[in-house]
Design a protein around this motif. Structure first.
Motif, PDB file in Angstrom:
ATOM      1  N   THR A 317     115.319  17.294 -79.444  1.00  0.00           N
ATOM      2  CA  THR A 317     113.975  16.930 -78.995  1.00  0.00           C
ATOM      3  C   THR A 317     113.711  17.575 -77.640  1.00  0.00           C
ATOM      4  OG1 THR A 317     114.105  14.813 -80.150  1.00  0.00           O
ATOM      5  CG2 THR A 317     112.410  15.036 -78.475  1.00  0.00           C
ATOM      6  N   LYS A 318     112.417  18.018 -77.453  1.00  0.00           N
ATOM      7  CA  LYS A 318     112.032  18.647 -76.203  1.00  0.00           C
ATOM      8  C   LYS A 318     110.585  18.317 -75.907  1.00  0.00           C
ATOM      9  CE  LYS A 318     112.371  23.144 -73.878  1.00  0.00           C
ATOM     10  NZ  LYS A 318     112.673  24.593 -74.071  1.00  0.00           N
ATOM     11  N   SER A 319     110.248  18.147 -74.588  1.00  0.00           N
ATOM     12  CA  SER A 319     108.894  17.757 -74.182  1.00  0.00           C
ATOM     13  C   SER A 319     108.295  18.815 -73.261  1.00  0.00           C
ATOM     14  CB  SER A 319     108.912  16.404 -73.466  1.00  0.00           C
ATOM     15  OG  SER A 319     109.423  15.397 -74.316  1.00  0.00           O
ATOM     16  N   VAL A 320     106.928  18.770 -73.166  1.00  0.00           N
ATOM     17  CA  VAL A 320     106.194  19.640 -72.264  1.00  0.00           C
ATOM     18  C   VAL A 320     105.149  18.802 -71.546  1.00  0.00           C
ATOM     19  CG1 VAL A 320     104.511  20.300 -74.024  1.00  0.00           C
ATOM     20  CG2 VAL A 320     104.886  21.788 -72.059  1.00  0.00           C
ATOM     21  N   THR A 321     104.944  19.065 -70.246  1.00  0.00           N
ATOM     22  CA  THR A 321     103.982  18.319 -69.447  1.00  0.00           C
ATOM     23  C   THR A 321     102.610  18.989 -69.540  1.00  0.00           C
ATOM     24  OG1 THR A 321     105.721  17.614 -67.911  1.00  0.00           O
ATOM     25  CG2 THR A 321     103.428  17.462 -67.145  1.00  0.00           C
ATOM     26  N   VAL A 322     101.555  18.179 -69.745  1.00  0.00           N
ATOM     27  CA  VAL A 322     100.196  18.705 -69.885  1.00  0.00           C
ATOM     28  C   VAL A 322      99.415  18.411 -68.613  1.00  0.00           C
ATOM     29  CG1 VAL A 322     100.250  18.442 -72.380  1.00  0.00           C
ATOM     30  CG2 VAL A 322      99.334  16.589 -70.965  1.00  0.00           C
ATOM     31  N   SER A 323      98.438  19.312 -68.320  1.00  0.00           N
ATOM     32  CA  SER A 323      97.617  19.119 -67.127  1.00  0.00           C
ATOM     33  C   SER A 323      96.126  19.264 -67.437  1.00  0.00           C
ATOM     34  CB  SER A 323      98.018  20.108 -66.033  1.00  0.00           C
ATOM     35  OG  SER A 323      97.899  21.440 -66.524  1.00  0.00           O
ATOM     36  N   THR A 324      95.773  20.168 -68.355  1.00  0.00           N
ATOM     37  CA  THR A 324      94.376  20.372 -68.733  1.00  0.00           C
ATOM     38  C   THR A 324      94.280  20.392 -70.251  1.00  0.00           C
ATOM     39  OG1 THR A 324      94.614  22.780 -68.672  1.00  0.00           O
ATOM     40  CG2 THR A 324      93.885  21.705 -66.642  1.00  0.00           C
ATOM     41  N   ALA A 325      93.057  20.330 -70.743  1.00  0.00           N
ATOM     42  CA  ALA A 325      92.849  20.371 -72.190  1.00  0.00           C
ATOM     43  C   ALA A 325      93.202  21.753 -72.726  1.00  0.00           C
ATOM     44  CB  ALA A 325      91.404  20.029 -72.517  1.00  0.00           C
ATOM     45  N   GLY A 326      93.689  21.780 -73.961  1.00  0.00           N
ATOM     46  CA  GLY A 326      94.021  23.048 -74.590  1.00  0.00           C
ATOM     47  C   GLY A 326      95.217  22.915 -75.494  1.00  0.00           C
ATOM     48  N   TYR A 327      95.807  24.052 -75.854  1.00  0.00           N
ATOM     49  CA  TYR A 327      96.985  24.093 -76.716  1.00  0.00           C
ATOM     50  C   TYR A 327      98.228  24.309 -75.861  1.00  0.00           C
ATOM     51  CZ  TYR A 327      94.097  24.354 -80.909  1.00  0.00           C
ATOM     52  OH  TYR A 327      93.217  24.067 -81.922  1.00  0.00           O
ATOM     53  N   TYR A 328      99.268  23.522 -76.153  1.00  0.00           N
ATOM     54  CA  TYR A 328     100.547  23.634 -75.466  1.00  0.00           C
ATOM     55  C   TYR A 328     101.617  23.952 -76.500  1.00  0.00           C
ATOM     56  CZ  TYR A 328      98.441  21.691 -71.255  1.00  0.00           C
ATOM     57  OH  TYR A 328      97.656  21.489 -70.147  1.00  0.00           O
ATOM     58  N   THR A 329     102.626  24.711 -76.063  1.00  0.00           N
ATOM     59  CA  THR A 329     103.695  25.136 -76.966  1.00  0.00           C
ATOM     60  C   THR A 329     105.028  24.608 -76.456  1.00  0.00           C
ATOM     61  OG1 THR A 329     102.487  27.153 -77.539  1.00  0.00           O
ATOM     62  CG2 THR A 329     104.842  27.112 -78.021  1.00  0.00           C
TER      63      THR A 329
END
Length: 654
Positions: A317-329
């Protein structure tokens, strides 16, 4: 030479040239009287005719594109009846007739290794007769003496191999030459190669069979391959993963199938496809790996060492931090016995502010700039000064709670509370000059949203349903005008033409004055004319003479010329006839003003130098420049179109 001097010389030359003709006619009359007396003994007569024709030609080759006139010379002789022994025979001058022989000289076969190519050929015309004659080749007349020849060079562009016919017309008669074009080139293809490996990456040498299916020998990697031949080329390549590849062998793509048998990892990646979050939150994805090979797999995932015996699996399992709207990979980097990067994309919806900047007038345009960015728009306007109205609309995508926003606009800084589904809007007006640009902007929560507005002058649309009258004066000089007659040329410059053109139900009529400059100085003449029913005429009182010119329409060709009431074989340039007398009526239907102005100025053009080159709308009028640099201004007013400059015109429209 003046026209009066030319007419007197023409009369003297005509008398001098008629003298020998009258003597010949007198001799023929005496012979006719002799043959009218009944002969004492019966006799027979025979007649022979010799005709030599130079045919009309219309060239079909790329380099011969002109159509020339037709000339025909025919000479006829009649054998006289036998004379009584006591009467000496009458001497007759020999008949001199040209006879042309035409050859198209070109190679029978052309071999080439490139396409397209040009074939050069020559049209040779020989005069094998006993008289001088004229031929028409390539848009040019050639006068050929007996025993002489002319050569005309031409080219033909060939795109594909095959058999071609080079054809040309000489005095209306087609002549041709057949040429065969052969194209030689190698056509190489490589047969697929299958390779089995147990270690990746690895360097392997493969034997590639390259076959030449073309008609020209090729050299591949230093190996010569003749047409129809197949040769093996050894090539060393680096293989990093199993699969289907293409390797380049001296420009030949060779398909290589690489099979990797040990070990074999299967994998799957997944996670949520779409989430809602606030800045700072994270989104996760998972990676599943299983060894379905026949040996233990050892590999590293994002720096973590993993060992999987055959049939074993692992979940990561791996996570990514979001800051603005859009697509994250979310990415998993796997290195070792499996070298790959697995990616999972998630769409993140951030509760954020949405800003729309709008121009309401002179044109409705909308833009949604990204935070901290500036958008650009261009508005087309017909006038120089424009009052532009713009504004903004602010909203959020919140669905459950109110959002506090701080807005800084031209009225100052204010704070607002936006409930879900609500919007905030405001409008402003500024004055702009065209062409020009202006930047308008606001700040929302200290983030700038800008819009650059550019104004471009665009000509308005004009409609001219009909024209009843045109008053004009054209002072653009037209130099070196020549009226060519049989024994004299009259040269002069046209300094100015003015007049009035009236349109009727059946045609049009024109009258006015013309100012010319000749060897005797500057003279002012008058003219009048009419055009209808496919024909027209123009009467000119010029240089002390009355010149009457008749012409046909579509195409415009001068058909008759009279000087002081007497027909003459003269060449009169079309520039003497005002173009608006026979040209199309310059009407328009919802046409841009600059385009119509170009057509309108073209209606007055006398020759290529008077043709307009460009037209620009400046917010008040259309400025038109012709090829010689003359500048005219075209104004569009109610019921009229007005032209100012070297060409002046007042056009009454309806």
């Amino acid at each position: 030479m003046s026209l009066d001097t030319y007419l007197k010389r023409y009369q003297v030359n005509t008398v001098e040239k008629l003298a020998p003709i009258l003597l010949i006619a007198l001799g023929i009359s005496l012979i006719a009287v002799y043959f009218a007396i009944p002969p004492k003994a019966p006799f027979t007569t025979t007649a022979t005719a010799a005709t030599n024709t130079v045919f009309k030609t219309t060239s079909t080759s790329p380099s011969i594109t002109q159509t020339i006139e037709t000339y025909t010379s025919t000479a006829q002789t009649t054998q006289p009846p036998p004379q009584p022994p006591s009467t000496p025979p009458v001497a007759r001058p020999p008949v001199l007739l040209p006879l042309f022989r035409v050859d198209v000289v070109a190679p029978d076969v052309v071999n080439t290794t490139r396409m397209p190519i040009q074939i050069n050929y020559t049209v040779v015309v020989r005069n094998v007769g006993n008289g001088t004659g004229s031929v028409l080749v390539g848009g040019k007349h050639y006068v050929i003496d007996p025993g002489k020849e002319v050569k005309v060079n031409a080219t033909e562009t060939i795109t594909f191999p095959g058999t071609y016919t080079l054809e040309v017309e000489v005095n209306g008669t087609p002549y041709s030459k057949t040429v065969k074009v052969f194209y030689y080139t190698p056509v190489l293809e490589a047969e697929p190669v299958k390779v089995n490996v147990t270690t990746l990456p690895t360097n392997i040498t493969v034997a590639v069979l390259v076959r030449n299916r073309g008609n020209l020998t090729a050299v591949v990697e230093g190996v010569e391959i003749r047409p129809g031949e197949a040769r093996t080329i050894n090539k060393t390549i680096t293989v990093t993963a199993a699969g289907y590849y293409f390797i380049n062998v001296s420009g030949v793509n060779a398909p290589i199938a690489v099979s990797y048998y040990t070990p074999n990892l299967e994998w799957k990646i997944g996670g949520p496809e779409e989430v809602e979050a606030v800045p700072g939150e994270s989104s996760s994805a998972w990676l599943w790996l299983k060894n379905v090979g026949n040996v233990t797999a050892k590999f590293v995932v994002d720096g973590r060492q993993i060992v999987l015996p055959p049939g074993s699996a692992v979940n990561l399992t791996k996570s990514v931090t979001v800051s603005t709207a859009g697509y994250y990979t979310v990415e998993f980097v796997v290195r070792g016995q499996l070298n790959a990067t697995m990616k999972h994309a998630v769409k993140v919806k951030i509760i954020a502010t949405r800003v729309e900047l709008i121009t309401w007038s002179p044109e409705l345009r909308r833009r949604w700039p990204q935070p901290g960015s500036t958008e650009s728009i261009t508005l087309s306007v017909p006038n120089k000064t424009v009052a532009m109205t713009w504004g903004y609309i602010i909203s959020t995508n919140a669905t459950r709670r109110s959002t506090t926003i701080v807005v800084e606009d031209p009225d100052g800084v204010q704070q607002y509370q936006l409930t879900p589904g609500a919007a905030l809007s405001k409008n402003f007006t500024i004055v702009m000059e065209a062409p020009g640009e202006r930047t308008v902007a606001i700040k929302v929560n200290s983030t700038t949203y800008g819009l650059v507005v550019s104004l471009k002058l665009t000509p308005p649309k004009v409609t001219v349903r009909d024209i009843t009258k045109i008053d004009f004066s054209d002072s653009r000089p037209l130099l070196a005008i020549k009226i060519s007659c049989r024994y004299a040329d009259i040269s002069f410059d046209i300094l100015e033409v003015s007049g009035t053109l009236l349109f009727t139900q059946t045609g049009r009529s024109i009258s006015g004055t013309i100012i010319v400059r000749s060897a005797r100085g500057v003279d002012t003449g008058s003219y009048s004319g009419q055009a209808e029913g496919g024909r027209g005429f123009l009467n000119l009182n010029l240089l002390g003479r009355n010149v009457h010119v008749e012409f046909s329409l579509q195409p415009v060709i001068i058909t008759r010329v009279e000087v002081d009431g007497t027909p003459y074989d003269c060449k009169v340039p079309l520039e003497l006839i005002p173009t608006i007398l026979y040209g199309d009526k310059p009407t328009a239907s919802d046409e841009p003003a600059d385009r119509y102005a170009m057509r309108l100025i073209s209606a007055f053009a006398r020759g290529d130098n008077g043709a307009p080159q460009w037209a620009v709308w400046n917010g008040e009028y259309v400025e038109v420049r012709d090829r010689e640099g003359h500048v005219m201004k075209v104004y569009f007013e109610k019921g009229t179109v007005r032209i100012e400059g070297p060409l002046q015109a007042y056009i009454v429209i309806s």
